[in-house]
Design a protein around this motif. Structure first.
Motif, PDB file in Angstrom:
ATOM      1  N   VAL A 229      84.885  15.054  -6.155  1.00  0.00           N
ATOM      2  CA  VAL A 229      84.443  13.811  -5.511  1.00  0.00           C
ATOM      3  C   VAL A 229      85.150  13.643  -4.169  1.00  0.00           C
ATOM      4  N   ASN A 232      83.660  16.039  -1.649  1.00  0.00           N
ATOM      5  CA  ASN A 232      82.203  15.981  -1.500  1.00  0.00           C
ATOM      6  C   ASN A 232      81.513  17.261  -1.973  1.00  0.00           C
ATOM      7  N   PHE A 246      89.390  17.688   2.093  1.00  0.00           N
ATOM      8  CA  PHE A 246      89.576  16.242   2.167  1.00  0.00           C
ATOM      9  C   PHE A 246      90.935  15.976   2.795  1.00  0.00           C
TER      10      PHE A 246
END
Length: 564
Positions: A229, A232, A246
């Motif tokens: 998550v 992505n 990230f």
């Protein structure tokens, strides 16, 4: 005022750790900000938390334990509920012969020890620990071991309120704690490896993988989903490798993370690379380059055109050296462009290009295109094939300064690699200005360094005189995680293309002959740079020896080479 505070104040003043006026000031600060005396003394920087803990241990006549000095078993969280541990600032350290050693911030709290004794149903022996260290241990241990199924059942309204705050979720808390721990320990990589019955957690610190206590196997799928998550990635895809990235913040620093997942028979394996932009670009001297080599290397990159290569295996710091060179060259009057895979550090004024082989944007195709962008300096992340090598050398011959890396064992090996790509000797001689070869070795921890006599094996291996002194090693402490090392430093050699080297390259001379000629001409080899750094107390001879599998020295000791 509690009696304990009175005794603590008196002890601090008697031990001259604080004056009566400072204690009074801390007491007033505590009343104004609703904190106790200990927090007030630490916040005002009058006395350190460690000194307060040692003083309290003397006052309470209780043993003092520094919890950061050794590895505590996180499985002990099953012994004591988290609510009790946090309420009384207590953590079960270990149990021997039916007696539980309980780390406490206040071992004279009889209510807490009686409650713990009732819960664990055995005798409890309290020891005193520094408050901040103990609180950090409690958060870290319970965050990494308390899975969703361990959570107490709550009613629907409470559950909704809990879900509204995602940081209260066990999986999210575990991921946040993993990242924070890795950043605090200056780890470069995090490995999350599922096994059949266990989840293994390892951090790569100073180039070496260290086993850490991690979450239970029941949290594996949740942790992987959470990381996907954040990066992505496709949550539904578990049978194919995925890559993403990230960013998170730690101690007011932004840290970029490159995430890679790989399906295995036991589940998805996860590796994360941590990149801290603010720490990535250094001066040459900070990397460990000796002053004479810095001057020579600076002279090479000041040339208007030609190629400068940095060689070494993966993880030897080549990219860091190139970024240091770019920072020296980076000014508005120069057009600097890079082709990288991946772009690790973003720099102002520099046009950085990320390769995408899936759409045809390779090193070679990107290099061919950016030469039409009027660059003065071009950085090619890596020369991997003959096409890239040919275009890069052509660019160096047509008025561009080209910086790049190759995977070779030493500086002279770069010549053999370019020959393998089918480049003629006259092109290599005309384009190549010099080659820097490097390795990274671990620095001795400055907090626990002690003198280290050289054993006979190392003395013979490096041909050291018996009278040589000055070598040190790390004894191991809390700052370095008991390893004796903290941080890394480079060892280097620089091959410059003088007339003698060029003549031998033109004649097709062997790598061994070119190396001998370069050493005779004054080239200082990596192992020699490493021995000098060990003599200065920056690293150890064992680290220099482990940086390569073989150090070959002839009978006269005049010719040697470092072989990966």
């Amino acid at each position: 005022m509690h009696n304990q505070d009175v005794f603590l104040e008196r002890a601090l003043v008697e031990d001259r750790l604080a004056s009566a006026e400072e204690v009074a000031r801390a007491r007033r600060y505590g009343q104004e900000h609703d904190v106790d005396l200990v927090d007030a003394l630490v916040k005002l920087e009058i006395v350190s938390g460690r000194d307060i803990a040692l003083t309290r241990a003397n006052v309470c006549e209780t043993p003092f334990v520094a919890v950061d000095e050794y590895e505590t078993c996180f499985a002990n969280t099953q012994i004591l509920p988290r609510a009790i541990a946090e309420r009384y600032c207590a953590f079960p350290l270990f149990m021997i012969d039916g007696v539980l050693t309980l780390a406490m911030e206040n071992p004279l709290n009889l209510e807490a020890t009686d409650l713990v004794r009732q819960i664990v149903k055995c005798e409890v022996e309290p020891v005193l620990c520094e408050r901040e260290e103990l609180q950090s241990l409690i958060v870290r241990a319970y965050s990494l071991t308390q899975s969703q199924r361990d959570q107490p059942k709550v009613d629907s309204e409470a559950k909704k309120a809990e879900e509204a705050n995602e940081n209260s979720q066990p999986v999210v808390a575990a991921v946040n704690q993993l990242l924070a721990d890795a950043a605090a320990q200056l780890a470069s990589d995090i490995h999350i490896n599922p096994d059949e019955h266990e989840l293994h957690l390892r951090y790569r610190i100073d180039g070496v993988l260290h086993v850490k206590q991690g979450p239970p196997i029941s949290m594996h799928s949740g942790i992987v989903q959470r990381l996907k998550v954040m990066a992505n990635l496709d949550l539904t895809q578990t049978r194919r490798p995925q890559d993403g990235k990230f960013r998170f913040r730690h101690d007011d620093k932004l840290i970029d993370v490159r995430l890679s997942t790989m399906p295995t028979v036991c589940g998805e394996n996860v590796v994360m690379r941590l990149l801290t932009n603010t720490q990535a670009i250094h001066e040459f001297k900070d990397l460990g380059m000796p002053a004479p080599l810095v001057a020579q290397f600076q002279e090479l990159i000041d040339q208007p055109y030609g190629m400068v290569l940095v060689s070494g295996p993966t993880g030897s710091g080549k990219t860091t050296t190139l970024y240091a060179a770019l920072s020296k060259l980076n000014e508005p009057s120069r057009n600097i462009m890079t082709i990288e895979d991946p772009v690790e550090i973003r720099m102002p004024f520099i046009r950085q290009i990320q390769v995408h082989p899936e759409i045809g944007l390779t090193f070679a195709s990107a290099l061919r295109s950016i030469l039409r962008q009027d660059p003065d300096v071009v950085l090619v992340g890596e020369i991997r094939d003959a096409e890239t090598a040919t275009i890069a050398l052509q660019a160096a011959l047509t008025g561009h300064l080209v910086l790049s890396t190759v995977h070779t064992n030493d500086s002279v090996g770069a010549i053999a690699r370019l020959r393998d790509f089918g480049l003629p000797s006259f092109v290599i001689n005309s384009a190549l200005l010099g080659v820097v070869a490097q390795r990274l070795v671990r620095r001795v921890c400055s907090e626990c360094a002690v003198s280290d006599p050289v054993d006979e094996l190392m003395r013979r291996r490096f041909r050291l005189e018996k009278s040589v002194r000055g070598f040190v090693k790390g004894r191991g402490c809390g700052r370095c995680g008991q390893t004796g090392y903290r941080g890394r430093i480079g060892i280097y050699e620089l091959l410059t293309f003088n007339s003698s080297v060029k003549m031998l390259v033109e004649q097709g001379g062997s790598v061994e002959r070119i190396r001998e000629l370069a050493v005779a001409g004054g080239m200082r080899q990596m192992w020699q740079d490493g021995v000098e750094k060990a003599r200065l107390g920056q690293t150890t001879l064992e680290e220099i020896a482990s940086a390569a599998s073989i150090i070959q020295i002839d009978d006269e000791g005049t010719s040697a080479r470092l072989v990966a």
